[in-house]
Design a protein around this motif. Sequence first.
Motif, PDB file in Angstrom:
ATOM      1  N   HIS A  73       0.834  -1.209   0.000  1.00  0.00           N
ATOM      2  CA  HIS A  73       0.000   0.000   0.000  1.00  0.00           C
ATOM      3  C   HIS A  73       0.865   1.254   0.000  1.00  0.00           C
ATOM      4  O   HIS A  73       1.872   1.315   0.697  1.00  0.00           O
ATOM      5  CB  HIS A  73      -0.886   0.044   1.253  1.00  0.00           C
ATOM      6  N   LYS A  85      -3.580   3.142  -1.169  1.00  0.00           N
ATOM      7  CA  LYS A  85      -3.770   2.598  -2.505  1.00  0.00           C
ATOM      8  C   LYS A  85      -3.012   1.287  -2.613  1.00  0.00           C
ATOM      9  O   LYS A  85      -1.859   1.188  -2.190  1.00  0.00           O
ATOM     10  CB  LYS A  85      -3.235   3.608  -3.526  1.00  0.00           C
ATOM     11  N   GLU A  87      -0.823  -1.102  -4.419  1.00  0.00           N
ATOM     12  CA  GLU A  87       0.126  -1.049  -5.535  1.00  0.00           C
ATOM     13  C   GLU A  87       0.417  -2.471  -6.005  1.00  0.00           C
ATOM     14  O   GLU A  87       0.640  -3.360  -5.194  1.00  0.00           O
ATOM     15  CB  GLU A  87       1.444  -0.396  -5.086  1.00  0.00           C
TER      16      GLU A  87
END
Length: 153
Positions: A73, A85, A87
């Motif tokens: 993240h 987010k 990744e």
Amino acid sequence: MMKKVLITFILLLITLNGFANTINNIVVVDAYARETAKGQDVGAVYISLKNKGNKTVKFIGASTPIANTAQIHSMKMNNNISSMKHEQFLEVPANGELKLLPGESHIMLMGLKSPLIKGQTFPLNLHFEGLQDLKIEVPIKSINVDEMKDMKM
Ligand SMILES: [Cu+2]
């Protein structure tokens, strides 16, 4: 006297190498997880990966027997709210370092099967594109509760 110093130094190097987790030119410099609060089923691992090689390596994820999933993240700030987010990968630059630091990025453990308790360790497998897994033991440290509270998906 010099000889003794030298031997001590060599022994120290051997000891350090014994602790360093190295595979395929990737060295784990520092890794730790935060202890979890009661009832919390997610955790975060912070880590620094050094690439001793001259090829960029893709860090593509992790897995651990203590959680259902582990994701990479990154964190972004939007109007003073931090969001995470997922990744697909992060690059460990050639002859460089990838740092997953609090407030920036982490390996998120989701679906923890047991709480993370300060002072304990757990196994973590790091996955790299086209390379062998790197298996490490992650020590658990005490938390800064505020930081975890601010985490939002
Ligand atoms: Cu996260």
